[in-house]
Design an enzyme around this catalytic site. Structure first.
Site, PDB file in Angstrom:
ATOM      1  N   GLY A  35      -1.891   4.708   5.837  1.00  0.00           N
ATOM      2  CA  GLY A  35      -0.654   3.693   5.423  1.00  0.00           C
ATOM      3  C   GLY A  35       0.473   3.678   5.824  1.00  0.00           C
ATOM      4  O   GLY A  35       0.629   4.091   7.045  1.00  0.00           O
ATOM      5  N   ILE A  36       1.488   4.005   5.025  1.00  0.00           N
ATOM      6  CA  ILE A  36       2.803   4.163   5.306  1.00  0.00           C
ATOM      7  C   ILE A  36       3.157   5.371   6.014  1.00  0.00           C
ATOM      8  O   ILE A  36       3.939   5.288   6.934  1.00  0.00           O
ATOM      9  CB  ILE A  36       3.841   4.160   3.839  1.00  0.00           C
ATOM     10  N   ASP A  55      -2.373  15.850   5.067  1.00  0.00           N
ATOM     11  CA  ASP A  55      -3.248  15.154   4.091  1.00  0.00           C
ATOM     12  C   ASP A  55      -4.157  15.948   3.396  1.00  0.00           C
ATOM     13  O   ASP A  55      -4.372  16.988   3.822  1.00  0.00           O
ATOM     14  CB  ASP A  55      -3.559  13.786   4.505  1.00  0.00           C
ATOM     15  N   ASP A  83      -2.540  20.054  -0.181  1.00  0.00           N
ATOM     16  CA  ASP A  83      -2.556  19.218  -1.187  1.00  0.00           C
ATOM     17  C   ASP A  83      -1.155  19.559  -2.039  1.00  0.00           C
ATOM     18  O   ASP A  83      -0.819  20.634  -2.261  1.00  0.00           O
ATOM     19  CB  ASP A  83      -3.532  19.846  -2.381  1.00  0.00           C
ATOM     20  N   ASN A 110       5.770  12.040   1.527  1.00  0.00           N
ATOM     21  CA  ASN A 110       5.642  10.462   1.653  1.00  0.00           C
ATOM     22  C   ASN A 110       4.164  10.645   0.608  1.00  0.00           C
ATOM     23  O   ASN A 110       3.896   9.504  -0.059  1.00  0.00           O
ATOM     24  CB  ASN A 110       5.129  10.228   2.756  1.00  0.00           C
ATOM     25  N   TYR A 176       3.632   5.629 -13.220  1.00  0.00           N
ATOM     26  CA  TYR A 176       4.010   5.668 -11.902  1.00  0.00           C
ATOM     27  C   TYR A 176       5.442   5.382 -11.441  1.00  0.00           C
ATOM     28  O   TYR A 176       6.078   6.105 -10.716  1.00  0.00           O
ATOM     29  CB  TYR A 176       3.247   4.613 -11.056  1.00  0.00           C
ATOM     30  N   THR A 211      -0.977  -1.841   1.756  1.00  0.00           N
ATOM     31  CA  THR A 211      -1.847  -0.684   2.172  1.00  0.00           C
ATOM     32  C   THR A 211      -3.054  -0.675   1.069  1.00  0.00           C
ATOM     33  O   THR A 211      -3.052  -1.437   0.132  1.00  0.00           O
ATOM     34  CB  THR A 211      -1.047   0.481   1.931  1.00  0.00           C
TER      35      THR A 211
END
Ligand code: NAD
Length: 280
Positions: A35-36, A55, A83, A110, A176, A211
């Site tokens: 994704g981004i 990641d 994490d 991100n 969110y 995404t």
């Protein structure tokens, strides 16, 4: 489950394998497997930075692919596991960057997750989870990056993932939206506290980016509103002045600017990159 110590060990070993040439700027990008984050990592690689592609351990194969794309384009990168909800894991990630390149110059916080749910149906554990990744994760990232940059004594660039919902929340994305609104506030406070160290702190606010995250939002919104797959994203896309959904690269171009010297006089800002949905 992988322990924090395991994450740190794996990261350090990988870092030793791909040492960055001295003098090269070093950037960490979290959530860079896809994704981004993937687009940002690839862009910073093309900009000449050594990129730590970080990641979750479960995303390792995808992170390795991001590294391979960067190196195939002539850049240098290191895959790392993190994490962001666990501060000691983020601390180990910063050490990975320092082992790889000798210093840390740019940190892109991100990583993020989304969940579509009405407030009255929201599960308390899910609320904790979204806060732990989207807000605590950014807090951990900002702090650990700043600690290293303050110790180095030559400033740096810290950049977080906000969203248009940091300015105007979306229904069904309440928690969110609240985390992204909080990232905007944290970014302003961090910019104030760390300006004296030459550290700029900014955030980017994407709109609707095609995404996996929007695939999930579209699927859940469609189910809730009795729509076909793709209808929810098309409906939301009608509010975009520039007439198209964003690509991850639209966001990466802004982050490239915020990571480089052309933005040296910009701090504390959450910059929208949404094709004109929301005006700040
Ligand atoms: P995505 O789901 O495609 O990718 C997110 C990445 O973060 C994944 O690779 C995932 O494994 C990683 N991640 C999740 N939890 C993590 C954790 N605890 N530690 C480390 N990594 C973790 O999402 P995306 O669309 O690329 O979004 C990237 C960022 O941009 C997010 O913060 C998101 O909220 C924000 N954003 C996205 C959009 C959009 O339309 N897609 C809009 C505004 C803001």
């Amino acid at each position: 489950m992988t322990s924090t110590t395991d994450l740190a060990t794996t990261s350090t070993v990988e870092a030793a394998k791909a040492k960055a040439p001295s003098g090269q700027r070093v950037a960490v990008v979290t959530g860079a497997a896809r994704g981004i984050g993937e687009a940002i990592a690839e862009r910073l690689g093309r900009d000449g930075l050594h990129v730590i592609v970080a990641d979750l351990p479960s995303m390792r194969a995808e992170s390795d692919k991001t590294v391979a794309t960067i190196t195939a384009a002539g850049g240098t990168a290191t895959a790392a596991e993190v994490d962001v909800a666990d501060e000691s894991s983020v601390e180990a990630l910063v050490q990975t960057a320092v082992t790889a390149g000798g210093h840390l110059d740019v940190f892109i916080a991100n990583a993020g997750i989304a969940q579509v749910e009405e407030l009255l149906d929201y599960d308390a554990a899910d609320f904790e989870k979204i806060v732990s990744v989207n807000l605590t994760g950014v807090f951990n990232s900002y702090r650990q990056a700043a600690k290293q940059m303050v110790a180095q004594g030559h400033g740096g660039k810290i950049i977080g993932a906000a969203s248009i919902v940091a300015f105007r929340p979306f229904a069904l994305l309440g928690p969110y939206s609240a985390t992204k609104w909080a990232v905007r506030g944290l970014t302003q406070a961090a910019a104030m506290e760390w300006a004296e160290h030459g550290i700029t702190v900014n955030a980017y606010g994407p709109g609707i980016v095609g995404t996996a995250m929007w695939d999930l939002i579209d699927e859940k919104l469609a189910a809730k509103n009795g729509q076909q797959q793709g209808e929810a994203i098309s409906e939301n896309a009608r509010s975009i002045q520039l007439g198209r959904v964003s690509t991850p690269n639209d966001v990466a171009q802004l982050v490239s600017y915020l990571s480089g010297e052309d933005s040296d006089y910009v701090t504390g800002q959450t910059v929208l990159v949404d094709g004109g949905i929301q005006f700040s």
